[in-house]
Design an enzyme around this catalytic site. Structure first.
Site, PDB file in Angstrom:
ATOM      1  N   HIS A  62       0.821  -1.207   0.000  1.00 47.95           N
ATOM      2  CA  HIS A  62       0.000   0.000   0.000  1.00 47.95           C
ATOM      3  C   HIS A  62       0.855   1.257   0.000  1.00 47.95           C
ATOM      4  O   HIS A  62       1.947   1.269   0.566  1.00 47.95           O
ATOM      5  CB  HIS A  62      -0.897   0.032   1.241  1.00 47.95           C
ATOM      6  CG  HIS A  62      -1.778  -1.168   1.357  1.00 47.95           C
ATOM      7  ND1 HIS A  62      -2.205  -1.648   2.562  1.00 47.95           N
ATOM      8  CD2 HIS A  62      -2.311  -1.997   0.427  1.00 47.95           C
ATOM      9  CE1 HIS A  62      -2.969  -2.714   2.376  1.00 47.95           C
ATOM     10  NE2 HIS A  62      -3.042  -2.947   1.082  1.00 47.95           N
ATOM     11  N   LYS A  71       5.140   6.865   8.576  1.00 45.01           N
ATOM     12  CA  LYS A  71       4.657   5.959   9.617  1.00 45.01           C
ATOM     13  C   LYS A  71       5.800   5.505  10.494  1.00 45.01           C
ATOM     14  O   LYS A  71       6.926   5.356  10.042  1.00 45.01           O
ATOM     15  CB  LYS A  71       4.072   4.686   8.998  1.00 45.01           C
ATOM     16  CG  LYS A  71       2.737   4.837   8.389  1.00 45.01           C
ATOM     17  CD  LYS A  71       2.257   3.474   7.937  1.00 45.01           C
ATOM     18  CE  LYS A  71       0.887   3.579   7.341  1.00 45.01           C
ATOM     19  NZ  LYS A  71       0.410   2.293   6.840  1.00 45.01           N
ATOM     20  N   TYR A 131       0.705   1.332  14.307  1.00 44.84           N
ATOM     21  CA  TYR A 131       1.172   2.353  13.379  1.00 44.84           C
ATOM     22  C   TYR A 131       0.990   3.725  14.020  1.00 44.84           C
ATOM     23  O   TYR A 131      -0.084   4.022  14.544  1.00 44.84           O
ATOM     24  CB  TYR A 131       0.338   2.384  12.097  1.00 44.84           C
ATOM     25  CG  TYR A 131      -0.030   1.060  11.496  1.00 44.84           C
ATOM     26  CD1 TYR A 131       0.609   0.593  10.359  1.00 44.84           C
ATOM     27  CD2 TYR A 131      -1.061   0.292  12.033  1.00 44.84           C
ATOM     28  CE1 TYR A 131       0.239  -0.603   9.770  1.00 44.84           C
ATOM     29  CE2 TYR A 131      -1.429  -0.912  11.457  1.00 44.84           C
ATOM     30  CZ  TYR A 131      -0.782  -1.349  10.328  1.00 44.84           C
ATOM     31  OH  TYR A 131      -1.144  -2.530   9.745  1.00 44.84           O
ATOM     32  N   ASP A 167      -6.305  -6.195  -2.160  1.00 45.70           N
ATOM     33  CA  ASP A 167      -4.903  -6.545  -2.379  1.00 45.70           C
ATOM     34  C   ASP A 167      -4.752  -7.640  -3.431  1.00 45.70           C
ATOM     35  O   ASP A 167      -3.795  -7.644  -4.196  1.00 45.70           O
ATOM     36  CB  ASP A 167      -4.245  -6.977  -1.068  1.00 45.70           C
ATOM     37  CG  ASP A 167      -4.070  -5.812  -0.108  1.00 45.70           C
ATOM     38  OD1 ASP A 167      -4.192  -4.648  -0.541  1.00 45.70           O
ATOM     39  OD2 ASP A 167      -3.814  -6.064   1.083  1.00 45.70           O
TER      40      ASP A 167
END
Length: 195
Positions: A62, A71, A131, A167
């Site tokens: 992603h 992140k 995250y 995905d």
């Protein structure tokens, strides 16, 4: 806490120093002073998220268009193989991948700057990934690249047992490369992390 530069520019591995005793351990999971020493703006993080995945689950690859997204990623339970792909036009490591094991033993954190694709596979019965993100999510900026794209050649350690339909149907790497070429190579147009 120690910060280690990895092979993709801007990617850092933060290694904490856990203190173990009969009760278990205690560790610092984030240190803004260490982050600032390495050029990060820790106060810019605006959201903390967590995912739980069972063994063999794959999430990725992603990214985000626009200004991208940075992140700080860690595995709070179990273990994952965390994989990054440099999708920054003009980067000397464009198209290269990097894999790092994140687990609840070593407790390392991975800082991923804007412009990289991100994905991981759960290696244990259950894995919780946390995250810390520097932007609010904008679904209009989401991009996804096939986790098994032969041009990327990512070697996942386990057979993929669970994957989202998004995905599974993600575009190939070459489609993202074409898209990046048509939008130009400005940093604010490069994809970055989002998983």
């Amino acid at each position: 806490m120690q910060a280690i530069e990895l092979s993709l520019p801007g990617v850092l591995l933060f290694r904490p120093t856990p203190h173990h005793d009969d009760r278990g351990f205690f560790t610092r999971t984030f240190d803004s002073a260490v982050a600032e020493e390495h050029g990060l703006a820790p106060r810019s993080f605006v959201q903390d998220s967590q995912s739980r995945s069972r063994r063999g689950t794959l999430r990725g690859m992603h990214g985000r268009l626009g200004r991208g997204e940075a992140k700080l990623v860690r595995c709070a339970r179990g273990a994952v193989l965390d994989v990054l792909v440099d999708a920054r036009p003009g980067s000397p490591t464009f198209g290269r991948s990097l894999a790092v094991r994140l687990d609840d033993v070593d407790l390392v954190h991975l800082f991923v700057p804007p412009g990289l694709l991100h994905g991981f596979q759960a290696l244990t019965d259950w894995a919780d990934v946390c995250y810390r993100i520097d932007r609010e999510h904008d679904p209009a900026e989401d991009v996804a690249v096939r986790y098994d794209d032969p041009d990327l050649g990512i070697e996942w350690p386990l057979p993929v047992s669970v994957i989202s339909e998004r995905d599974r149907r993600a575009d190939p790497w070459v489609s993202l490369v074409r898209r990046l070429r048509t939008t130009g190579s400005r940093t604010d147009r490069a994809p970055s992390l989002h998983s």
